[in-house]
Write a protein that holds these residues in place. Structure first.
Motif, mmCIF file in Angstrom:
data_model
loop_
_atom_site.group_PDB
_atom_site.id
_atom_site.type_symbol
_atom_site.label_atom_id
_atom_site.label_comp_id
_atom_site.label_asym_id
_atom_site.label_seq_id
_atom_site.Cartn_x
_atom_site.Cartn_y
_atom_site.Cartn_z
ATOM 1 N N GLY A 32 0.807 -1.215 0.000
ATOM 2 C CA GLY A 32 0.000 0.000 0.000
ATOM 3 C C GLY A 32 0.841 1.266 0.000
ATOM 4 O O GLY A 32 0.477 2.272 -0.620
ATOM 5 N N ASP A 33 1.983 1.210 0.678
ATOM 6 C CA ASP A 33 2.835 2.386 0.760
ATOM 7 C C ASP A 33 3.566 2.617 -0.568
ATOM 8 O O ASP A 33 3.671 3.759 -1.040
ATOM 9 N N ALA A 34 4.043 1.530 -1.177
ATOM 10 C CA ALA A 34 4.750 1.646 -2.459
ATOM 11 C C ALA A 34 3.794 2.185 -3.530
ATOM 12 O O ALA A 34 4.116 3.127 -4.267
ATOM 13 N N LEU A 97 10.957 4.846 -4.958
ATOM 14 C CA LEU A 97 10.039 5.072 -3.844
ATOM 15 C C LEU A 97 9.868 3.832 -2.972
ATOM 16 O O LEU A 97 9.602 2.737 -3.477
ATOM 17 N N ASP A 98 10.023 4.012 -1.681
ATOM 18 C CA ASP A 98 9.744 2.961 -0.692
ATOM 19 C C ASP A 98 10.701 1.771 -0.753
ATOM 20 O O ASP A 98 10.324 0.664 -0.402
ATOM 21 N N PHE A 99 11.907 1.964 -1.226
ATOM 22 C CA PHE A 99 12.945 0.938 -1.080
ATOM 23 C C PHE A 99 14.290 1.633 -1.026
ATOM 24 O O PHE A 99 14.402 2.797 -1.379
ATOM 25 N N ASP A 124 12.285 7.550 0.631
ATOM 26 C CA ASP A 124 12.151 6.274 1.335
ATOM 27 C C ASP A 124 12.228 6.432 2.851
ATOM 28 O O ASP A 124 12.688 7.443 3.360
ATOM 29 N N HIS A 125 11.819 5.355 3.540
ATOM 30 C CA HIS A 125 11.891 5.363 5.011
ATOM 31 C C HIS A 125 12.510 4.082 5.575
ATOM 32 O O HIS A 125 12.297 3.770 6.747
ATOM 33 N N HIS A 126 13.255 3.325 4.732
ATOM 34 C CA HIS A 126 13.940 2.134 5.243
ATOM 35 C C HIS A 126 15.306 2.502 5.802
ATOM 36 O O HIS A 126 15.887 3.510 5.417
ATOM 37 N N THR A 176 -1.553 1.624 5.964
ATOM 38 C CA THR A 176 -1.054 0.244 5.906
ATOM 39 C C THR A 176 0.310 0.111 6.579
ATOM 40 O O THR A 176 0.543 -0.839 7.315
ATOM 41 N N ASP A 177 1.209 1.069 6.372
ATOM 42 C CA ASP A 177 2.545 0.926 6.960
ATOM 43 C C ASP A 177 2.569 1.136 8.478
ATOM 44 O O ASP A 177 3.513 0.715 9.133
ATOM 45 N N THR A 178 1.543 1.760 9.023
ATOM 46 C CA THR A 178 1.495 1.931 10.482
ATOM 47 C C THR A 178 0.582 0.888 11.122
ATOM 48 O O THR A 178 0.273 0.998 12.312
HETATM 49 MN MN MN Z 1 6.873 1.640 3.292
#
Ligand code: MN
Ligand code: 5GP
Length: 343
Positions: A32-34, A97-99, A124-126, A176-178
């Motif tokens: 969902g975040d991607a 995005l998101d990786f 990103d947030h990883h 979704t990510d939280t």
């Molecule tokens: Mn994410």
């Protein structure tokens, strides 16, 4: 979340030479975040006059099918017309995005390596980004990439630039990510952002229903089977794991996304510290890890399963049989415990 003014300035510069051909890439097994961050960022860039192509390595889960604009995302795995490769070759600018590492693109990695020298921007947030980025908005303190995208839009153009469609996409990733606003990194800024999205007219109950109450009967049955028959406890019931082989998944008409949430379930047990899910794929076993508090599954995934992620949610891969994978997990957990890493 604090964005650097220098970085925002550089991004503004990259986006002023309009119109640009832009490609947005998100990770394998897009969630969902991607998808949410791709759709929202694509739409705002288009509003600014850019030509944008969103590409994902493989299909997103079917419970995201309802998202407005999702059909424009090019799925590399089934892209027989070569749209993805053409868009990458023609791109002036690429957003990741998101990786945080090109290897997370898996089957798409080579196409990126060989076909383009366009500057890459990471959003990103990883933890621990790894790669050659012209500009990296790497915010491990953010609960989702959607929140990072929201903050970047706010800094570049103000929240007036956010439409209802963008708000809906951004909310999906934040939600979704939280784990529906239940995990860590829930800051006042995040809830202020959600308030702005609500002002744009989104319906939180409708989005919740679309994402979380959209499964098949097979998935409901598979969940029961997995919990009843496949959940195992070790380390005096403080660590759990679950495994599904291909024939078990087939029996319940498995579709990608059906195992979503399974790995979290063990953490509903009060004394649980860490949980794993092993899902058989044709060529490898996908490992999903979750933990509570200080137990660091990002470290665990990096060390034992060639993966990574976040402190309390990470993943990786195993190239040996299911039995050997489980054996390796049990021994790794023991080693982790002996080092005092299970608290
Ligand atoms: Mn994410
Ligand atoms: P999930 O278990 O939901 O697939 O993934 C949980 C987290 O771990 C996500 O943030 C995801 O990006 C990360 N993750 C999952 N698989 C891998 C992997 O193979 N490599 C890395 N580096 N991260 C992964």
């Amino acid at each position: 979340m604090k964005l650097s003014e220098t970085q925002i300035g550089r991004l503004r510069e990259l986006l002023t030479r309009s119109p640009r051909r832009i490609v947005l890439l998100a990770h394998t097994n897009p969630d969902g975040d991607a998808v949410g961050s791709s759709l929202a960022w694509a739409e705002v860039l288009r509003t600014m006059g850019h030509e944008v192509t969103c590409i994902v390595p493989n299909k997103y889960p079917y419970f995201l099918d309802w998202m407005p604009g999702i059909e424009q995302i090019v799925i590399f795995k089934t892209d027989t017309e070569g749209r993805a490769v053409r868009a990458i070759a023609a791109a002036d600018l690429i957003f990741c995005l998101d990786f945080n590492a090109v290897s997370r693109l898996e089957i798409l990695s080579d196409a990126i390596g060989a076909n383009t020298t366009a500057p890459r921007v990471l959003i990103d947030h990883h933890l621990v980004p790894d790669g050659d980025f012209e500009l990296a908005f790497s915010h491990p303190e953010a609960s989702s990439t959607c929140f990072v995208v929201y903050s970047i839009i706010e800094a570049l153009w103000g929240t007036d630039a956010i439409t209802e469609r963008m708000a809906e996409a951004l909310y999906v990733g934040m939600m979704t990510d939280t784990g529906n606003f239940a995990f860590s990194s829930l800051t006042p800024e995040l809830f202020r952002a959600v308030a702005v999205l609500v002002e744009k007219g989104i319906s939180i109950p409708a989005i919740h229903n679309n994402v979380y109450n959209a499964y098949t009967e097979g998935r409901a049955k598979l969940f029961g089977y997995a919990i009843d028959r496949k959940m195992e406890f070790i380390e005096e019931g403080t660590v759990a794991y679950m495994s599904l082989k291909e024939h078990e998944m087939r029996r319940f008409g498995f579709q990608q996304g059906d195992s979503e949430g399974f790995v979290n379930y063990a953490l509903t047990v009060k004394k649980m510290k860490m949980s794993a899910m092993f899902l058989a794929h044709r060529r490898f076993i996908r490992v999903s890890l979750r933990s509570r508090g200080d137990v660091d599954v990002n470290l665990f995934a990096r060390r034992y399963f060639d993966g990574g992620g976040h402190k309390n949610a990470a993943g990786g891969k195993s190239y040996v049989s299911m039995e050997e994978t489980i054996d390796r997990y049990v021994r790794a957990v023991r080693e982790f415990a002996e080092e005092g890493r299970l608290g």
